[in-house]
Write an enzyme that holds these catalytic residues in place. Sequence first.
Site, PDB file in Angstrom:
ATOM      1  N   ASP A  47     -14.404 -73.690 -79.785  1.00  0.00           N
ATOM      2  CA  ASP A  47     -14.609 -72.232 -79.804  1.00  0.00           C
ATOM      3  C   ASP A  47     -14.256 -71.593 -81.146  1.00  0.00           C
ATOM      4  OD1 ASP A  47     -11.867 -72.405 -79.785  1.00  0.00           O
ATOM      5  OD2 ASP A  47     -11.568 -71.169 -77.996  1.00  0.00           O
ATOM      6  N   ASP A  51      -6.258 -75.172 -81.167  1.00  0.00           N
ATOM      7  CA  ASP A  51      -5.621 -75.317 -79.853  1.00  0.00           C
ATOM      8  C   ASP A  51      -4.713 -76.556 -79.836  1.00  0.00           C
ATOM      9  OD1 ASP A  51      -7.498 -77.434 -79.624  1.00  0.00           O
ATOM     10  OD2 ASP A  51      -8.973 -76.074 -78.740  1.00  0.00           O
ATOM     11  N   ASP A 224      12.285 -65.610 -83.307  1.00  0.00           N
ATOM     12  CA  ASP A 224      11.557 -64.526 -83.964  1.00  0.00           C
ATOM     13  C   ASP A 224      12.426 -63.263 -84.055  1.00  0.00           C
ATOM     14  OD1 ASP A 224       8.829 -63.707 -84.909  1.00  0.00           O
ATOM     15  OD2 ASP A 224       9.010 -62.247 -83.289  1.00  0.00           O
ATOM     16  N   GLU A 294      14.950 -66.534 -87.627  1.00  0.00           N
ATOM     17  CA  GLU A 294      14.063 -65.797 -88.537  1.00  0.00           C
ATOM     18  C   GLU A 294      14.690 -64.422 -88.685  1.00  0.00           C
ATOM     19  OE1 GLU A 294      10.129 -63.411 -89.466  1.00  0.00           O
ATOM     20  OE2 GLU A 294      11.315 -63.212 -87.676  1.00  0.00           O
TER      21      GLU A 294
HETATM   22  O1  TEU Z   1       7.953 -61.439 -88.090  1.00  0.00           O
HETATM   23  C1  TEU Z   1       9.189 -60.769 -88.207  1.00  0.00           C
HETATM   24  C2  TEU Z   1       9.089 -59.565 -88.956  1.00  0.00           C
HETATM   25  O2  TEU Z   1       8.033 -59.051 -89.129  1.00  0.00           O
HETATM   26  C3  TEU Z   1      10.320 -58.948 -89.434  1.00  0.00           C
HETATM   27  O3  TEU Z   1      11.359 -59.843 -89.499  1.00  0.00           O
HETATM   28  C4  TEU Z   1       9.993 -58.290 -90.726  1.00  0.00           C
HETATM   29  O4  TEU Z   1       9.377 -59.232 -91.550  1.00  0.00           O
HETATM   30  C5  TEU Z   1      11.159 -57.789 -91.480  1.00  0.00           C
HETATM   31  O5  TEU Z   1      11.884 -56.936 -90.722  1.00  0.00           O
HETATM   32  C6  TEU Z   1      10.681 -57.138 -92.744  1.00  0.00           C
HETATM   33  O6  TEU Z   1       9.851 -56.097 -92.551  1.00  0.00           O
HETATM   34  C7  TEU Z   1       7.835 -62.108 -86.898  1.00  0.00           C
HETATM   35  C8  TEU Z   1       6.651 -63.020 -86.914  1.00  0.00           C
HETATM   36  O7  TEU Z   1       6.829 -63.998 -87.887  1.00  0.00           O
HETATM   37  C9  TEU Z   1       5.421 -62.212 -87.099  1.00  0.00           C
HETATM   38  O8  TEU Z   1       4.267 -63.011 -87.185  1.00  0.00           O
HETATM   39  C10 TEU Z   1       5.296 -61.259 -85.936  1.00  0.00           C
HETATM   40  O9  TEU Z   1       4.211 -60.407 -86.133  1.00  0.00           O
HETATM   41  C11 TEU Z   1       6.557 -60.429 -85.767  1.00  0.00           C
HETATM   42  O10 TEU Z   1       7.735 -61.223 -85.813  1.00  0.00           O
HETATM   43  C12 TEU Z   1       6.555 -59.741 -84.422  1.00  0.00           C
HETATM   44  O11 TEU Z   1       6.785 -60.659 -83.404  1.00  0.00           O
END
Ligand code: TEU
Length: 583
Positions: A47, A51, A224, A294
């Site tokens: 698609d 995946d 995250d 993160e």
């Molecule tokens: O990103 C985290 C994020 O966006 C924050 O830590 C931000 O970078 C920081 O505060 C600085 O602005 C994660 C994921 O990696 C990203 O792909 C997602 O969109 C986001 O979280 C939301 O889940």
Amino acid sequence: MTPETTTGALAPTTTLVHALGAPGGEWWRHAVIYQVYPRSFADGSGDGIGDLPGITARLDHLARLGVDAIWLSPFYRSPQADAGYDVADYRDVDPLFGTLADFDALLERAHGLGLRMIVDLVPNHTSDEHVWFQAALAAGPGSLERARYLFRPGKGADGAEPPNNWNSIFGGPAWTRLPDGEWYLHLFDTRQPDLDWENPEVRAEFEDVLRFWLDKGVDGFRIDVAHGLVKAAGLPDWDGESSMTEGAETAPEDGSMGVVHRGPMFDQEGVHEIYRAWNRVLAAYDGDRALVAEAWVEPLERLARYVRPGEMHQAFNFSFLTTRWDAGALRRIVTASLEASDAVGAPTTWVLSNHDIVRHTSRLGLAEANARPSGIGRGIGRDDEQPDEALGLRRARAASLVMLGLPGSAYLYQGEELGLPEHTTLDDDLRQDPTWWRSGHNERGRDGCRVPLPWAKDEAGFGFSPTGATWLPQPASWAAYALDAQQGVGGSTYETYRNALRLRGELELGTGSLAWVDAMAKVDAESVLAFVNRDVLVLANLGSDPVALPDGATVLHASAALEASDGVTLVPSDTTVWVRLAA
Ligand code: TEU
């Protein structure tokens, strides 16, 4: 041999800043971990969207490359409002990516190939389609269902003003109002409501989710927005920066991120109690399972608090990632990183690219003012400065050999082993990242680093999918970057990474130590970054003139072809070498 006891005429004088030396310790202390972004790694179904079966079928590539582990970005059930970082069911696989049985097969294959696997956990927010949020919408103000999220009445006469002045990281206000008058908080997209981590039910649920995947055998979790779960009591207004996307031009001289992610929504003391509880959950399992934060937190001493004993095991080093291509700035940030993590007994991590920022191959091909990643979101569009592709790749390879020569753990983002550039000329109407429209078309977003990988130069869609379909178009120039165009080709980016990973393992650089070279014959410290790890000298020439290697140095690896003049080996500009010095 320790660096200080190095003897002989050619020996550099050094300053030791880090000597962890824990060979045989837990795997995550020195692992090279490869980020797989499922949507764009490999498509099994046809698609045009990657995946889990596609990943399983291509896993031998990662085993051959020589990484130790993979980190899988979200594959959970999700309406894909933020490419899966909006989770509707934390215990199921989205049909787009396959089934739970496909997940089990992937994990089994990975373990069979000797690869560990960590999965992404998104605890700051759910999707608006999660059963909890749907129940909260139905139950109305004051209900227990709403107490799992951050619902608040608005300000002003009819509550028509948001409860506070916070902005979403993706642009626009961080609050959305419901028809019944209440507002809910979302630090990201409207479709990503933030959970209330003061609620014990939320805590219990996520510990259960951890156990669900631990029982399946995963080796850990990438957490995250780990700095965002707990908000300051009372959700007070905040007038400072909460996003790197603003103010990034005012990068401080030390090369650090430039905008500290403080404010009432980030890095609150209360997050640490959550991670201590999770550490206990993981500790009940065998096999050194790991938690990776993160967390966009500075200074590095604040970040190190996430990896104190009894909390998480690693934290992404975004200070390193955002450092300029400058020997002095890199030296300062590497020292600060090692000192901060050594102080708490944790390994340092190193990372240059991921799915949220412009690929380092392209960043490093931009004029200096634009070369620092400015947080998630900004991207590069047709009307922006276009990177110098050859210069960017040359510098990226040099930067990667610096990173892989450092002690600690390193993260690679899929495609960097191919030297893939960012897609910088994508049609704006194909963009899918919510930052593009939420920022009022000010930020191009992250699609440019998420383009499907090229596997085979002569196939439609470069072999990404059996049908040739790709959810984003690949630039035609990517034929030269395809895996099959690089395999077995000496000096290709792929073979350069592969050799680096093999040598890093053989020489045990991941568990080594770091001593800066303060002085060495023929080397100008201004534009050269040079350190000794075990008995290997890693030397990067960031200046414009070639640098002569000391006589008798044995070259182990180089990011580009070296030159020779009068029997002296020269390291050209923007090149990193790994050498063994004569005893
Ligand atoms: O990103 C985290 C994020 O966006 C924050 O830590 C931000 O970078 C920081 O505060 C600085 O602005 C994660 C994921 O990696 C990203 O792909 C997602 O969109 C986001 O979280 C939301 O889940």
